[in-house]
Design a protein around this motif. Structure first.
Motif, mmCIF file in Angstrom:
data_model
loop_
_atom_site.group_PDB
_atom_site.id
_atom_site.type_symbol
_atom_site.label_atom_id
_atom_site.label_comp_id
_atom_site.label_asym_id
_atom_site.label_seq_id
_atom_site.Cartn_x
_atom_site.Cartn_y
_atom_site.Cartn_z
ATOM 1 N N LEU A 109 -2.203 -57.869 -4.534
ATOM 2 C CA LEU A 109 -0.814 -58.016 -5.176
ATOM 3 C C LEU A 109 0.256 -58.268 -4.123
ATOM 4 O O LEU A 109 1.123 -59.125 -4.097
ATOM 5 C CB LEU A 109 -0.643 -56.980 -6.071
ATOM 6 N N THR A 110 0.031 -57.436 -3.211
ATOM 7 C CA THR A 110 0.871 -57.341 -1.855
ATOM 8 C C THR A 110 1.023 -58.661 -1.225
ATOM 9 O O THR A 110 2.049 -59.228 -0.910
ATOM 10 C CB THR A 110 0.445 -56.294 -1.013
ATOM 11 N N LEU A 111 -0.064 -59.166 -1.172
ATOM 12 C CA LEU A 111 -0.103 -60.661 -0.486
ATOM 13 C C LEU A 111 0.352 -61.670 -1.377
ATOM 14 O O LEU A 111 0.953 -62.617 -0.590
ATOM 15 C CB LEU A 111 -1.652 -60.898 0.021
ATOM 16 N N ILE A 112 0.146 -61.594 -2.487
ATOM 17 C CA ILE A 112 0.827 -62.785 -3.433
ATOM 18 C C ILE A 112 1.993 -62.770 -3.256
ATOM 19 O O ILE A 112 2.802 -63.798 -3.190
ATOM 20 C CB ILE A 112 0.129 -62.491 -4.840
ATOM 21 N N PHE A 113 2.615 -61.394 -3.169
ATOM 22 C CA PHE A 113 4.421 -61.577 -3.233
ATOM 23 C C PHE A 113 4.820 -61.705 -1.943
ATOM 24 O O PHE A 113 5.969 -62.046 -1.953
ATOM 25 C CB PHE A 113 4.825 -60.338 -3.818
ATOM 26 N N LEU A 114 4.160 -61.825 -0.854
ATOM 27 C CA LEU A 114 4.506 -62.354 0.241
ATOM 28 C C LEU A 114 4.314 -63.867 0.321
ATOM 29 O O LEU A 114 5.482 -64.455 0.727
ATOM 30 C CB LEU A 114 3.448 -62.095 1.456
ATOM 31 N N HIS A 115 3.637 -64.561 -0.565
ATOM 32 C CA HIS A 115 3.689 -65.908 -0.544
ATOM 33 C C HIS A 115 4.879 -66.308 -1.579
ATOM 34 O O HIS A 115 5.371 -67.464 -1.182
ATOM 35 C CB HIS A 115 2.219 -66.335 -1.189
ATOM 36 N N VAL A 116 4.908 -65.607 -2.489
ATOM 37 C CA VAL A 116 6.230 -65.783 -3.390
ATOM 38 C C VAL A 116 7.432 -65.701 -2.591
ATOM 39 O O VAL A 116 8.293 -66.615 -2.468
ATOM 40 C CB VAL A 116 6.035 -64.640 -4.598
ATOM 41 N N THR A 134 5.445 -70.201 -0.720
ATOM 42 C CA THR A 134 4.356 -70.867 -0.227
ATOM 43 C C THR A 134 3.108 -70.572 -1.499
ATOM 44 O O THR A 134 1.928 -70.932 -1.458
ATOM 45 C CB THR A 134 3.548 -70.539 0.834
ATOM 46 N N ASP A 135 3.526 -69.894 -2.316
ATOM 47 C CA ASP A 135 2.710 -69.677 -3.538
ATOM 48 C C ASP A 135 1.939 -70.698 -4.455
ATOM 49 O O ASP A 135 2.833 -71.780 -4.418
ATOM 50 C CB ASP A 135 3.114 -68.605 -4.556
ATOM 51 N N ARG A 136 1.081 -70.772 -4.670
ATOM 52 C CA ARG A 136 0.370 -71.779 -5.364
ATOM 53 C C ARG A 136 0.080 -71.643 -7.063
ATOM 54 O O ARG A 136 0.725 -70.622 -7.397
ATOM 55 C CB ARG A 136 -0.966 -72.376 -4.615
ATOM 56 N N SER A 137 -0.970 -72.016 -7.577
ATOM 57 C CA SER A 137 -1.324 -71.757 -8.758
ATOM 58 C C SER A 137 -1.865 -70.355 -8.842
ATOM 59 O O SER A 137 -2.188 -69.734 -8.048
ATOM 60 C CB SER A 137 -2.315 -72.716 -9.398
ATOM 61 N N SER A 140 -6.746 -66.030 -3.063
ATOM 62 C CA SER A 140 -6.091 -66.375 -1.660
ATOM 63 C C SER A 140 -6.911 -65.376 -0.738
ATOM 64 O O SER A 140 -7.239 -65.798 0.306
ATOM 65 C CB SER A 140 -4.798 -66.652 -1.500
ATOM 66 N N PRO A 141 -6.625 -64.206 -0.812
ATOM 67 C CA PRO A 141 -7.099 -63.210 0.327
ATOM 68 C C PRO A 141 -8.695 -63.122 0.629
ATOM 69 O O PRO A 141 -8.929 -62.643 1.481
ATOM 70 C CB PRO A 141 -6.607 -61.829 -0.462
ATOM 71 N N PHE A 142 -9.244 -64.145 -0.337
ATOM 72 C CA PHE A 142 -10.876 -63.830 -0.229
ATOM 73 C C PHE A 142 -11.328 -65.098 -0.029
ATOM 74 O O PHE A 142 -12.630 -65.405 -0.083
ATOM 75 C CB PHE A 142 -11.336 -63.205 -1.246
ATOM 76 N N THR A 143 -10.433 -66.201 0.276
ATOM 77 C CA THR A 143 -10.977 -67.724 0.265
ATOM 78 C C THR A 143 -10.449 -68.308 1.482
ATOM 79 O O THR A 143 -9.788 -67.591 2.082
ATOM 80 C CB THR A 143 -10.685 -68.628 -1.110
ATOM 81 N N ASN A 144 -10.848 -69.450 1.886
ATOM 82 C CA ASN A 144 -10.645 -70.229 3.154
ATOM 83 C C ASN A 144 -10.738 -69.249 4.138
ATOM 84 O O ASN A 144 -9.819 -69.340 4.982
ATOM 85 C CB ASN A 144 -9.023 -70.542 2.967
ATOM 86 N N GLY A 145 -11.686 -68.678 4.493
ATOM 87 C CA GLY A 145 -11.961 -67.866 5.562
ATOM 88 C C GLY A 145 -11.209 -66.684 5.696
ATOM 89 O O GLY A 145 -11.382 -65.758 6.913
ATOM 90 N N LYS A 146 -10.449 -66.187 4.487
ATOM 91 C CA LYS A 146 -9.879 -65.142 4.779
ATOM 92 C C LYS A 146 -10.444 -63.727 4.294
ATOM 93 O O LYS A 146 -9.882 -62.621 4.510
ATOM 94 C CB LYS A 146 -8.488 -65.107 3.980
ATOM 95 N N ALA A 147 -11.580 -63.754 3.654
ATOM 96 C CA ALA A 147 -12.253 -62.509 2.989
ATOM 97 C C ALA A 147 -12.597 -61.701 3.973
ATOM 98 O O ALA A 147 -12.192 -60.398 3.902
ATOM 99 C CB ALA A 147 -13.654 -63.094 2.346
#
Length: 237
Positions: free
Chosen positions: A70-77, A81-84, A91-98
């Motif tokens: 939730l914290t990282l989503i609101f950073l993107h907001v 840069t927030d997406r769907s 997001s925090p666990f995909t694209n090499g971020k996990a």
């Protein structure tokens, strides 16, 4: 030491949420549901017996990781840069971020716990020292750099020097809002949680900007010193 303007941070947070309140409310609802589902077994056990068992370890982990997401989503907001909805949840666990996200989460939890073993106050100080580590991990991972240890925790400690009390006071300024949450039996959370997390994201971006300004000023000062010394100057022993 430069400080951030709380009123400006809150204004920026509100501006970042304009047109996105539907998603913000849905995210908050999802977090509340996760927390509720995790806590139900413990509440039932507490009601059914006098053992007073606390939340199981797996429940603590689930709630803690949900909070990180939730914290990282609101950073993107805040960044715009927030997406769907689904992409943001993953997001925090995909694209090499996990791995970076989980490593930083583990380091933060362990270090904070160890400081808390000493006394409550050192634990609170540690919590604020590491407050930027999740944001840093996400930023670095997005830039292709993978956190391999306590790098984000160390960087957060350095960036928060002189700013821990500032963030504490910023959080404290939401006390009235959280009293409203209690009075409304949680309903006000749909406004307060997004507002608070977006404000914390604004604080992070403000600290990053201050760091960049300080580094630029230091580089400029070093350049001026070198120019004044002249090309023929000899280093001092």
């Amino acid at each position: 030491m430069q400080h951030l303007d709380r009123s400006l941070l809150k204004a920026e947070a509100k501006a970042s949420l304009e047109g996105k309140w539907g998603s913000a409310v849905l995210l908050t609802l999802l977090y509340m549901l996760v927390t509720g589902v995790v806590m139900v077994p413990s509440i039932l056990a507490l009601v059914a017996s006098d053992s007073g068992r606390g939340l199981p370890f797996t429940g603590d982990v689930a709630i803690s990781l949900a909070g990180v997401v939730l914290t990282l989503i609101f950073l993107h907001v805040f960044d715009g840069t927030d997406r769907s909805f689904g992409q943001e949840l993953a997001s925090p666990f995909t694209n090499g971020k996990a791995a970076p996200t989980l490593i930083n989460w583990l380091m933060t939890v362990v270090f904070t716990f160890l400081w808390t073993l000493l006394l409550i106050i050192p634990g609170i100080i540690a919590r604020y020292s590491y407050a930027l580590s999740y944001y840093l991990t996400d930023d670095w991972a997005s830039q292709g750099y993978k956190v391999t240890g306590a790098e984000a925790v160390t960087a957060s400690k350095q960036m928060m020097r002189g700013h821990k009390w500032e963030l504490f006071v910023l959080d404290l300024s939401f006390l009235g809002w959280y009293l409203l949450v209690a009075i409304t039996f949680g309903l006000a959370s749909f406004y307060v949680t997004p507002y608070h997390l977006a404000t914390r994201a604004a604080f992070y971006r403000g600290i990053v900007a201050l760091e960049a300004d300080q580094q630029a000023a230091a580089a400029q000062a070093a350049g001026q010193s070198a120019a004044q010394a002249g090309p023929g100057a000899q280093p001092q022993a």
